[in-house]
Design a protein around this motif. Sequence first.
Motif, PDB file in Angstrom:
ATOM      1  N   GLN A  24      29.139  29.285  47.599  1.00  0.00           N
ATOM      2  CA  GLN A  24      28.900  30.452  46.741  1.00  0.00           C
ATOM      3  C   GLN A  24      30.210  30.985  46.166  1.00  0.00           C
ATOM      4  OE1 GLN A  24      26.659  33.521  48.690  1.00  0.00           O
ATOM      5  NE2 GLN A  24      24.898  32.200  49.151  1.00  0.00           N
ATOM      6  N   GLU A  25      31.245  31.009  46.994  1.00  0.00           N
ATOM      7  CA  GLU A  25      32.537  31.496  46.521  1.00  0.00           C
ATOM      8  C   GLU A  25      33.071  30.599  45.405  1.00  0.00           C
ATOM      9  OE1 GLU A  25      35.724  32.658  49.416  1.00  0.00           O
ATOM     10  OE2 GLU A  25      36.815  31.076  48.360  1.00  0.00           O
ATOM     11  N   ARG A  26      32.924  29.291  45.571  1.00  0.00           N
ATOM     12  CA  ARG A  26      33.440  28.384  44.551  1.00  0.00           C
ATOM     13  C   ARG A  26      32.687  28.558  43.236  1.00  0.00           C
ATOM     14  NH1 ARG A  26      32.211  23.761  42.381  1.00  0.00           N
ATOM     15  NH2 ARG A  26      30.347  23.533  43.676  1.00  0.00           N
ATOM     16  N   LEU A  27      31.354  28.720  43.325  1.00  0.00           N
ATOM     17  CA  LEU A  27      30.573  28.915  42.099  1.00  0.00           C
ATOM     18  C   LEU A  27      30.970  30.209  41.398  1.00  0.00           C
ATOM     19  CD1 LEU A  27      27.029  27.788  43.345  1.00  0.00           C
ATOM     20  CD2 LEU A  27      28.576  26.541  41.824  1.00  0.00           C
ATOM     21  N   ARG A  28      31.217  31.266  42.179  1.00  0.00           N
ATOM     22  CA  ARG A  28      31.603  32.546  41.565  1.00  0.00           C
ATOM     23  C   ARG A  28      32.988  32.428  40.929  1.00  0.00           C
ATOM     24  NH1 ARG A  28      32.345  35.975  38.778  1.00  0.00           N
ATOM     25  NH2 ARG A  28      32.138  38.244  39.023  1.00  0.00           N
TER      26      ARG A  28
END
Length: 1028
Positions: A24-28
């Motif tokens: 999720q952090e990478r997508l954000r």
Amino acid sequence: MALSGMRGLSVFISDIRNCQNKEQERLRVDKELGNIRTRFKNEKGLTPYEKKKYVWKMLYIFMLGYDVDFGHMEAVSLISAPKYPEKQVGYIVTSSLLNENHDFLRLAINTVRNDIIGRNETFQCLALTMVGNIGGREFAESLAPDVQKLLISSSCRPLVRKKAALCLLRLFRKNPDVVNVDGWSDRMAQLLDERDLGVLTSSMSLLVALVSNNHEAYWSCLPKCVKTLERLARNQDIPQEYTYYGIPSPWLQVKTMRALQYFPTVEDPNTRRSLFEVLQRILMGTDVVKNVNKNNASHAVLFEALALVMHLDAENEMMSQCVALLGKFIAVREPNIRYLGLENMTRMLMVTDVHDIIKRHQAQIITSLKDPDISIRRRALDLLYGMCDVSNAKDIVEELLQYLSTADFAMREELSLKAAILAEKFAPDLSWYVDVILQLIDKAGDFVSDDIWFRVVQFVTNNEDLQPYAAAKAREYLDKPAIHETMVKVSAYLLGEYSHLLARRPGCSPKEIFSAIHEKLPTVSTTTIPILLSTYAKILMHTQPPDPELQKHVWAIFSKYESCIDVEIQQRAIEYFALSSKGAALMDILAEMPKFPERQSALIKKAEVAEVDTAEQSAIKLRAQQHMTNALVVTDQHSLNGTPQSVGQLSLVKIPSISGDEHTSADQELSQANGTLATVDPQPPSADLLGDLLGPLAIEGLPGAAVLSEPNAVSGLEGVPIPADDAAAIVPVEKDTNSVQPIGNINERFYALCLKDSGVLYEDPNIQIGIKAEWRAQHGRLVLFLGNKNTFPLLSVQALILPPVHLKIELSLVPETIPPRAQVQCPLEVMNLHPSRDVAVLDFSYKCGTSMANVKLRLPAVLNKFLQPITVSAEEFFPQWRSLSGPPLKLQEVVRGVRPLSLIDMANIFTSFQLTVCQGLDPNPNNLIASTTFYSETIRPMLCLIRIETDPTDRTQLRITVASGDPTLTFELMEFIKEQLVGIPTAPRPPAPPAAPGAQLTNPAAPVAQPANPAALTDPGDLLAGLL
């Protein structure tokens, strides 16, 4: 760094913190980077506020560990903003995202300079902070003069001058040849009169760097440093904010005493008296208290004062006071203080006349051997080792032997080595030495190196009075039900040589000794069996006339091992069986080993190599290391008959060769006793490279004399990767009209040494660097020969090894000065950890006259040095080949653009790189099968199989198949072979007549033709760069 008002940035940080997982952090982050990239494309529509906000987001993403490969220009452009918030962002993000070699930094140099020379102190601080953090060469060239002016300016506030001093310190450390500090002695003396302690502390840090480089120019600063110490020790005019737990500016005190240690001595009696008064005050005023922070600060000052006392060679009374103070520290409960006390007491051993005082604390030091903290136990062991002499050797060695049974496994090897060295150096008699070594082997056999029992064998062999005692002790240990294999080796050797001296003692008849030794045979490995077979032959030799029953038993053993798969065991069994039938003549054949020549102990050398000092080294210790070197200096001296002596070998402990083999150990071949001298008178130029290395230097000979003259030396190595800038491998550090240029082609010399084990690595008009090497499995031993060709010394000599990650390289200390017409030998140990084609680099520099020269040379520790050829039969090849099925253990590739080579030339290339061409395995006469064994520390010896399939109609393409049991090794070997076959075209040669079908290759070791024009060779690294 207030972020108030930047709602978008706050929301983004909040979103990142609320992410449930890494995905999720990478997508954000990817979403935000895409948004920033889109907004930056329309930069004209961005307000300064928006640009600042997006650059902050880039920095936050970078701090999270993600790559930010855009937006650098926007960050740099903010530096030229007129307002502080934007300028602050620009400076912070630029110094974080960009390194010193980034091209965008050139765009900001003028802006940074304007800020430094401007009147806005806030902008000056921002600019100085960024320059100090980055510290690039271009910044140093452009901005160092302005920073220097700012430092000595009387109109600047202390905050700016403090930052200017730290900025100049960073630039000087990174680029000492660019920052001009000539004539700065008086200016530094003025800075040391500064009343502001912030500026004074920063200036003292700068002074430490300057005097470490050249103390002669800063003698005027020495009394100023002493006055600063007096001011601090008396707590005169010290602001409250610089007082740490009641100690006046401990950081400044430490820096000042560190600077004083770089001056050889204090000559002025008044200054010296004042300094010793300050040091006495520090020694008397330091004690252990409960407050940890105060302890840390006071002890930092104290231990630096101790180092300064040692450096100044103070009076015995002060030295005694220092030792007494350290004795209190090693007895306290706090482990950190005990550690520091033991470490500094070890350093006190460097000072003469304090050993007797330190011995008073021997009981407490021995108690520290049982401390729960292993770091304290190590320091205690080092201290005991250093303080040992003839008077206390017995007590210390006995304590070490007792401690050996309970010591940590991590310490036992070092403990065994040091106990063996102490027993050898300070033995009251040789029988005690034998007792100690046998006890050592009995208690810690797994941690006793072969050098230790080799050494005791040498002593016993060279002392006839000791032989019966040593044999009797070995017989006693054999009666134990379980002994270590090393004890079996040494006992078998001693009894094989000297058991006949015990023949009249009970239980020591030849038959009984044979039975005692033979009982241990089932428990030993194949490396020990050859020693036992030699012992059996010796016992049989001493039994004349032979005992029929004993002879029958021994012959049965020899017959059993005549078919052993181990070649060494098989050969000994066959030869001893044949020799034992000669009767009395066996006495002459298997006579006692002769006395060994007296040689320097290998144990002491091994201890020097293994010694590790984890503490921060003080200036006095650094200087001691610079002056002490185990490099071998060869100077002028004639032999008695007037002929020059050649540089021989330093032989350490000779390994006992029970079989009588005449093979010389690697240590004997690569080293020479300290003090052995060789003449280096002028000689005519010689084409013999090895003679040039080991014999007299060709002083002022013709430049072409040392140019590589072996036309067949470099063929087959053309594919070794060459750095793009290797053509100008020597780089003058200072601009000089007479820049030093190499003699000959550096690349060709490197290629030749990759195929040979000795030759010239580099030569210029001032120095010749040669190499002699020996490679065994994953180990390599090299000797660098540094020859001064001039009639004046070479100064500031430095050698640094830059090893790749797959090599462990240890270089002995290189002397700072090479005398005129002298040759220095520097041993070098290499260990291969895992397969790789990367190359180690030797960074070598020296000063000749007024110019400094630096050369970076590749060392010939390449992949093929760790290969050993092996012949594989069809019965061994095909099962192994079929078992390695498919990637990654077996790789196959069709290679085009190959140099057109005949099969004989290709076989020659393989042979030169330690690959054995196996005849008759492939039914196709146009194919080649080769095999070799690769050695490294992390994997077992690995068999490698290679198959080359060629097309007789098109020699420019072929198919290569490489197989081994390790994926990395398979890939690296495949690439290595491709480099040799594709990398560089060879000179054209007349076409060879076509080989008849089924014809075998002849003379695979014949020399291969050298390329006609080495300068026109193509670097495979350049080819790869062109493809990319």
